[in-house]
Design a protein around this motif. Sequence first.
Motif, PDB file in Angstrom:
ATOM      1  N   ARG A 228       0.434  -0.901  14.129  1.00  0.00           N
ATOM      2  CA  ARG A 228       1.108  -1.538  13.004  1.00  0.00           C
ATOM      3  C   ARG A 228       0.558  -1.113  11.653  1.00  0.00           C
ATOM      4  NH1 ARG A 228       1.761  -7.856  15.041  1.00  0.00           N
ATOM      5  NH2 ARG A 228       3.276  -7.437  16.712  1.00  0.00           N
ATOM      6  N   ASN A 229       0.213   0.135  11.510  1.00  0.00           N
ATOM      7  CA  ASN A 229      -0.310   0.643  10.235  1.00  0.00           C
ATOM      8  C   ASN A 229       0.542   1.819   9.766  1.00  0.00           C
ATOM      9  OD1 ASN A 229      -2.941  -0.977  10.200  1.00  0.00           O
ATOM     10  ND2 ASN A 229      -3.094   0.104  12.149  1.00  0.00           N
ATOM     11  N   ARG A 230       0.610   1.999   8.448  1.00  0.00           N
ATOM     12  CA  ARG A 230       1.314   3.144   7.873  1.00  0.00           C
ATOM     13  C   ARG A 230       0.472   3.755   6.759  1.00  0.00           C
ATOM     14  NH1 ARG A 230       7.470   2.354   6.207  1.00  0.00           N
ATOM     15  NH2 ARG A 230       6.536   0.935   4.673  1.00  0.00           N
ATOM     16  N   LEU A 231       0.504   5.094   6.708  1.00  0.00           N
ATOM     17  CA  LEU A 231      -0.085   5.848   5.606  1.00  0.00           C
ATOM     18  C   LEU A 231       1.056   6.415   4.773  1.00  0.00           C
ATOM     19  CD1 LEU A 231      -2.453   7.223   4.104  1.00  0.00           C
ATOM     20  CD2 LEU A 231      -2.240   9.114   5.746  1.00  0.00           C
ATOM     21  N   ILE A 232       1.027   6.167   3.461  1.00  0.00           N
ATOM     22  CA  ILE A 232       2.077   6.625   2.558  1.00  0.00           C
ATOM     23  C   ILE A 232       1.444   7.464   1.458  1.00  0.00           C
ATOM     24  CG2 ILE A 232       3.927   5.939   0.991  1.00  0.00           C
ATOM     25  CD1 ILE A 232       4.126   3.315   2.541  1.00  0.00           C
ATOM     26  N   LEU A 233       1.866   8.713   1.365  1.00  0.00           N
ATOM     27  CA  LEU A 233       1.406   9.614   0.317  1.00  0.00           C
ATOM     28  C   LEU A 233       2.586   9.932  -0.600  1.00  0.00           C
ATOM     29  CD1 LEU A 233      -0.716  12.121   2.452  1.00  0.00           C
ATOM     30  CD2 LEU A 233      -1.481  10.021   1.324  1.00  0.00           C
ATOM     31  N   ARG A 234       2.326   9.951  -1.895  1.00  0.00           N
ATOM     32  CA  ARG A 234       3.385  10.182  -2.871  1.00  0.00           C
ATOM     33  C   ARG A 234       2.859  11.057  -3.994  1.00  0.00           C
ATOM     34  NH1 ARG A 234       3.818   7.119  -7.308  1.00  0.00           N
ATOM     35  NH2 ARG A 234       2.698   5.370  -6.334  1.00  0.00           N
ATOM     36  N   GLY A 235       3.708  11.938  -4.527  1.00  0.00           N
ATOM     37  CA  GLY A 235       3.289  12.794  -5.624  1.00  0.00           C
ATOM     38  C   GLY A 235       4.452  13.182  -6.517  1.00  0.00           C
ATOM     39  N   SER A 236       4.156  13.389  -7.804  1.00  0.00           N
ATOM     40  CA  SER A 236       5.152  13.832  -8.782  1.00  0.00           C
ATOM     41  C   SER A 236       4.509  14.841  -9.706  1.00  0.00           C
ATOM     42  CB  SER A 236       5.693  12.657  -9.607  1.00  0.00           C
ATOM     43  OG  SER A 236       6.325  11.701  -8.797  1.00  0.00           O
ATOM     44  N   ALA A 237       5.272  15.867 -10.081  1.00  0.00           N
ATOM     45  CA  ALA A 237       4.784  16.884 -11.004  1.00  0.00           C
ATOM     46  C   ALA A 237       5.940  17.364 -11.870  1.00  0.00           C
ATOM     47  CB  ALA A 237       4.154  18.055 -10.259  1.00  0.00           C
TER      48      ALA A 237
END
Length: 362
Positions: A228-237
């Motif tokens: 029941r875990n989530r890893l969320i990666l996000r990026g903007s350039a």
Amino acid sequence: LLDLQQALNGADYFSVVNVLPDVDDAKGGAVNVRVQLVPAKRTVYTGGPFIGTDTGFGVRGGVERRWVGRRGHKWKNELVLAQRLKTLSTLYSIPRPGKNQHSLNFGANYRDANTDTSQSRTLELVGNDTRLWHGWTRTLGVHALSGTFTVGKYSGEPDNTPGIDHGRSTLVFAEASLARKRGDSPTFVRKGWSINLAVRSTAGTLLSDTRFAQFTVDAKWIRAFLGRNRLILRGSAGMTSTGNFDALPPQLRFFAGGDRSIRGYGFQSIGPKNSYGRVIGGRNLLVASTEVEHYFTKAWGVAAFVDAGNAFTGTDYRPKIGAGLGVRWLSPVGMIRVDLGTPVHSQEKHGIELHIVIGPDL
């Protein structure tokens, strides 16, 4: 058969689509196919209240005509009235033959925006061509943007306060974009990603107050782990080249801070400053985020996050960092995210900022 079913569903003309091959009665290697269709409602009305810490409280209303005339044209209109954002938009779409969801789109959008550091009133006209291209949604179009704006103005200040930049500009520019996303669920993604690329340029046009070229990319990656875990990666350039930065309205400048940028800071409150110490936006942007979620039940969970980045000009990149905790609720209307963020190692900003986001993961 699957392509046919997806094409009929994607057309948005039908409420029920069934493609049924009659395999049992096959004769001479030929199979009859029965297609069952039920028309959808021709006119759809939407509306209701919403809340976002970037926009404040507001109401949204819209009307969409699913087909106009015998050729199946579409017409969509929407009005948004919020504390810090007011928009009125219309979009007319002409579907084209083929299985690549090809359409020609023409629209107009009036926007009155009031952020922590800028105000703008603009009218934008747009015409574009959209289609599927090697699994991506490709859009090629032309924009005409005109309006007035102020940058570096804080709420309640008079317009003649020293340090506030006033501007009026008209820009005609081309835009090309590619967008793609993959997810194993539309409501709660355990494995998925999205990416959006866009290039804008006034090259070759003589109707703009200044020339500019701009590139942006936004990406997000989600993976579930250990149940029941989530890893969320996000990026903007982003990167901008222009001969007269002062002629660019706020929506074509780069700012950081806010619900979908660096939490712990106000919406668009981070960026290069003028000689009076007021944020006026930058030519470049680089922001990244790491978030971990743990769910106690199928609907309720908590999150911990660290966001970092900045809007900047030239090579003067000094990232701002925000960190915090949040609550997640998979409600009947979609995922609701409530976060409390605070700046890390900041000499300019202190305290806790509330962030609320309602919407899908991708």
